[in-house]
Scaffold this motif. Sequence first.
Motif, PDB file in Angstrom:
ATOM      1  N   SER A 236      -4.188 -62.052  79.868  1.00 12.61           N
ATOM      2  CA  SER A 236      -3.361 -62.634  78.748  1.00 12.61           C
ATOM      3  C   SER A 236      -2.746 -63.866  78.756  1.00 12.61           C
ATOM      4  O   SER A 236      -1.985 -64.557  77.868  1.00 12.61           O
ATOM      5  N   ALA A 237      -2.447 -64.093  80.642  1.00 13.69           N
ATOM      6  CA  ALA A 237      -1.582 -65.180  80.333  1.00 13.69           C
ATOM      7  C   ALA A 237      -2.901 -66.123  80.799  1.00 13.69           C
ATOM      8  O   ALA A 237      -3.313 -66.159  81.976  1.00 13.69           O
ATOM      9  N   VAL A 238      -1.644 -67.335  80.689  1.00 10.40           N
ATOM     10  CA  VAL A 238      -2.794 -68.107  80.975  1.00 10.40           C
ATOM     11  C   VAL A 238      -2.620 -68.387  82.548  1.00 10.40           C
ATOM     12  O   VAL A 238      -1.447 -68.129  83.561  1.00 10.40           O
ATOM     13  N   LYS A 239      -4.288 -68.420  83.488  1.00  7.86           N
ATOM     14  CA  LYS A 239      -4.476 -69.243  84.788  1.00  7.86           C
ATOM     15  C   LYS A 239      -5.138 -69.845  84.393  1.00  7.86           C
ATOM     16  O   LYS A 239      -6.262 -69.996  84.489  1.00  7.86           O
ATOM     17  N   MET A 240      -4.559 -71.405  85.329  1.00  2.34           N
ATOM     18  CA  MET A 240      -5.089 -72.197  85.227  1.00  2.34           C
ATOM     19  C   MET A 240      -6.386 -72.436  86.687  1.00  2.34           C
ATOM     20  O   MET A 240      -7.341 -73.217  86.088  1.00  2.34           O
ATOM     21  N   ALA A 241      -6.024 -71.454  87.294  1.00  2.00           N
ATOM     22  CA  ALA A 241      -7.131 -71.032  88.071  1.00  2.00           C
ATOM     23  C   ALA A 241      -8.425 -70.543  88.082  1.00  2.00           C
ATOM     24  O   ALA A 241      -9.698 -70.802  88.595  1.00  2.00           O
ATOM     25  N   TYR A 242      -8.732 -69.658  86.478  1.00  8.53           N
ATOM     26  CA  TYR A 242      -9.659 -69.189  86.496  1.00  8.53           C
ATOM     27  C   TYR A 242     -10.089 -69.996  85.402  1.00  8.53           C
ATOM     28  O   TYR A 242      -9.902 -70.587  84.280  1.00  8.53           O
ATOM     29  N   MET A 243     -11.468 -69.862  85.414  1.00  7.38           N
ATOM     30  CA  MET A 243     -12.814 -71.141  84.685  1.00  7.38           C
ATOM     31  C   MET A 243     -13.514 -70.346  83.768  1.00  7.38           C
ATOM     32  O   MET A 243     -14.103 -70.665  83.082  1.00  7.38           O
ATOM     33  N   GLY A 244     -12.486 -69.042  83.200  1.00 10.96           N
ATOM     34  CA  GLY A 244     -13.617 -68.816  82.378  1.00 10.96           C
ATOM     35  C   GLY A 244     -13.346 -68.992  80.844  1.00 10.96           C
ATOM     36  O   GLY A 244     -13.727 -69.013  80.003  1.00 10.96           O
ATOM     37  N   TYR A 245     -11.922 -69.966  81.258  1.00 16.01           N
ATOM     38  CA  TYR A 245     -11.333 -71.023  79.514  1.00 16.01           C
ATOM     39  C   TYR A 245     -12.621 -71.957  79.142  1.00 16.01           C
ATOM     40  O   TYR A 245     -13.350 -71.822  78.618  1.00 16.01           O
ATOM     41  N   GLY A 246     -13.443 -72.652  80.495  1.00 15.59           N
ATOM     42  CA  GLY A 246     -13.847 -73.454  80.182  1.00 15.59           C
ATOM     43  C   GLY A 246     -15.503 -72.887  79.880  1.00 15.59           C
ATOM     44  O   GLY A 246     -16.614 -73.500  79.472  1.00 15.59           O
ATOM     45  N   LEU A 247     -16.014 -71.832  80.516  1.00 17.98           N
ATOM     46  CA  LEU A 247     -16.924 -70.884  79.924  1.00 17.98           C
ATOM     47  C   LEU A 247     -16.841 -69.969  78.437  1.00 17.98           C
ATOM     48  O   LEU A 247     -18.113 -70.298  77.898  1.00 17.98           O
ATOM     49  N   ALA A 248     -16.421 -69.967  78.156  1.00 18.85           N
ATOM     50  CA  ALA A 248     -15.646 -69.868  76.903  1.00 18.85           C
ATOM     51  C   ALA A 248     -16.001 -70.638  75.739  1.00 18.85           C
ATOM     52  O   ALA A 248     -16.764 -70.229  74.821  1.00 18.85           O
ATOM     53  N   MET A 249     -15.514 -71.817  75.705  1.00 17.76           N
ATOM     54  CA  MET A 249     -15.488 -72.879  75.278  1.00 17.76           C
ATOM     55  C   MET A 249     -16.716 -73.497  75.378  1.00 17.76           C
ATOM     56  O   MET A 249     -17.491 -73.885  74.171  1.00 17.76           O
ATOM     57  N   THR A 250     -16.941 -73.618  75.749  1.00 19.85           N
ATOM     58  CA  THR A 250     -19.230 -73.759  76.149  1.00 19.85           C
ATOM     59  C   THR A 250     -19.674 -73.008  74.930  1.00 19.85           C
ATOM     60  O   THR A 250     -20.547 -73.403  74.747  1.00 19.85           O
ATOM     61  N   ALA A 251     -19.306 -71.219  75.391  1.00 19.34           N
ATOM     62  CA  ALA A 251     -20.419 -70.588  74.818  1.00 19.34           C
ATOM     63  C   ALA A 251     -20.445 -70.761  73.060  1.00 19.34           C
ATOM     64  O   ALA A 251     -20.952 -70.563  72.572  1.00 19.34           O
ATOM     65  N   SER A 252     -18.710 -71.087  72.828  1.00 20.93           N
ATOM     66  CA  SER A 252     -18.490 -71.039  71.560  1.00 20.93           C
ATOM     67  C   SER A 252     -19.198 -72.631  71.071  1.00 20.93           C
ATOM     68  O   SER A 252     -20.050 -72.525  69.313  1.00 20.93           O
ATOM     69  N   ALA A 253     -19.488 -73.743  71.833  1.00 24.87           N
ATOM     70  CA  ALA A 253     -20.242 -74.525  71.997  1.00 24.87           C
ATOM     71  C   ALA A 253     -21.829 -74.456  70.939  1.00 24.87           C
ATOM     72  O   ALA A 253     -22.389 -74.859  70.471  1.00 24.87           O
ATOM     73  N   LEU A 254     -22.567 -73.528  72.040  1.00 23.87           N
ATOM     74  CA  LEU A 254     -23.603 -73.184  72.053  1.00 23.87           C
ATOM     75  C   LEU A 254     -24.004 -72.379  70.976  1.00 23.87           C
ATOM     76  O   LEU A 254     -24.898 -72.546  70.314  1.00 23.87           O
ATOM     77  N   LEU A 255     -23.315 -71.645  70.236  1.00 20.53           N
ATOM     78  CA  LEU A 255     -23.169 -71.008  69.012  1.00 20.53           C
ATOM     79  C   LEU A 255     -23.377 -71.950  68.237  1.00 20.53           C
ATOM     80  O   LEU A 255     -24.388 -71.580  67.083  1.00 20.53           O
ATOM     81  N   LEU A 256     -22.046 -73.060  68.001  1.00 20.64           N
ATOM     82  CA  LEU A 256     -22.386 -74.380  66.608  1.00 20.64           C
ATOM     83  C   LEU A 256     -23.887 -74.213  66.398  1.00 20.64           C
ATOM     84  O   LEU A 256     -24.650 -75.115  65.463  1.00 20.64           O
ATOM     85  N   ILE A 257     -24.130 -74.700  67.708  1.00 19.53           N
ATOM     86  CA  ILE A 257     -25.436 -75.449  67.800  1.00 19.53           C
ATOM     87  C   ILE A 257     -26.864 -74.607  67.692  1.00 19.53           C
ATOM     88  O   ILE A 257     -27.363 -74.979  66.743  1.00 19.53           O
ATOM     89  N   ILE A 258     -26.161 -73.817  67.626  1.00 15.35           N
ATOM     90  CA  ILE A 258     -27.324 -72.160  67.633  1.00 15.35           C
ATOM     91  C   ILE A 258     -27.506 -72.450  66.100  1.00 15.35           C
ATOM     92  O   ILE A 258     -28.424 -71.876  65.070  1.00 15.35           O
ATOM     93  N   SER A 259     -26.594 -72.360  65.229  1.00 15.07           N
ATOM     94  CA  SER A 259     -26.447 -72.013  64.210  1.00 15.07           C
ATOM     95  C   SER A 259     -26.793 -72.983  63.334  1.00 15.07           C
ATOM     96  O   SER A 259     -27.753 -72.680  62.111  1.00 15.07           O
TER      97      SER A 259
END
Length: 273
Positions: A59-82
């Motif tokens: 729930s708190a920010v952890k700069m070491a965890y790369m899940g944020y980048g994966l989530a943003m990339t997934a959001s971009a792919l959803l916009l393209i699919i739409s």
Amino acid sequence: MVNAIAFETSETLVSHITGAVSKVSLHTVGEHAHAGKMVLLVSFFLLGSMISGCIIKRSAVKMAYMGYGLAMTASALLLIISLLVFKTSQDAAVYILCVACGLQNGIMSSYTGSVIRTTHMTGIVTDVGLITGRHLVSCFKRSCCQKIPFADEEPGETRKLVLLLLLLLSFLVGVAAGSGLARALHELSLLVPAIIMLMAGTGYMIWTHLRDDIQEEVKILQAETSPSSPTSPVSPSVQPLKAAEAETVETDNPHSPAAESLAPPMAADDAGP
């Protein structure tokens, strides 16, 4: 921006979940088809938040965890699919945009570690009013009346107030930009937020991969999440503690080499014949 584009192209607000839930109840009596559409909007937004919860663990920010980048990339792919399915079915495109908005909202709330949303402003405006009111009463207490019992001496949260105001301003700018893009490019305007999210997501993952100190944090996080694994890396701060514990155990054992080296030499007359 995504919400404004969806409204301009399909006359549907994809992140206005409060209104969608209200319409479910309003149309349940008569317009059952419209109520069903509102239920789907809420359900797909919920699905996007669930995806965010699956990708981002903390729930708190952890700069070491790369899940944020994966989530943003997934959001971009959803916009393209739409965008790709928009000509075939506007309803399907709208539901995919709901998933993208729910995912984006979950990213921000997980990143800040507090109740902050990016797809709707009700909570943000409420928090701005609360913090501003506390500051006003605190100033009034310090300057005029010292006997106000419910006023804080130091209301604080100044940095949070600045963040909330920046989010509110960014939301207004994004809506204006999304509306203008949708009127000029129609559904192709979805490429703009998709490119922004894709660049942010991939840039975040590359940045965390190249940072040596962040990679060290990754190893520590992996060690914390799997402490029973014999091959899991150990935090550098834990290694000296383990060495001290091992030395203590060896000293306590009278037959260990360490204990024998620390034992005093025996006197000559105490030795046996």
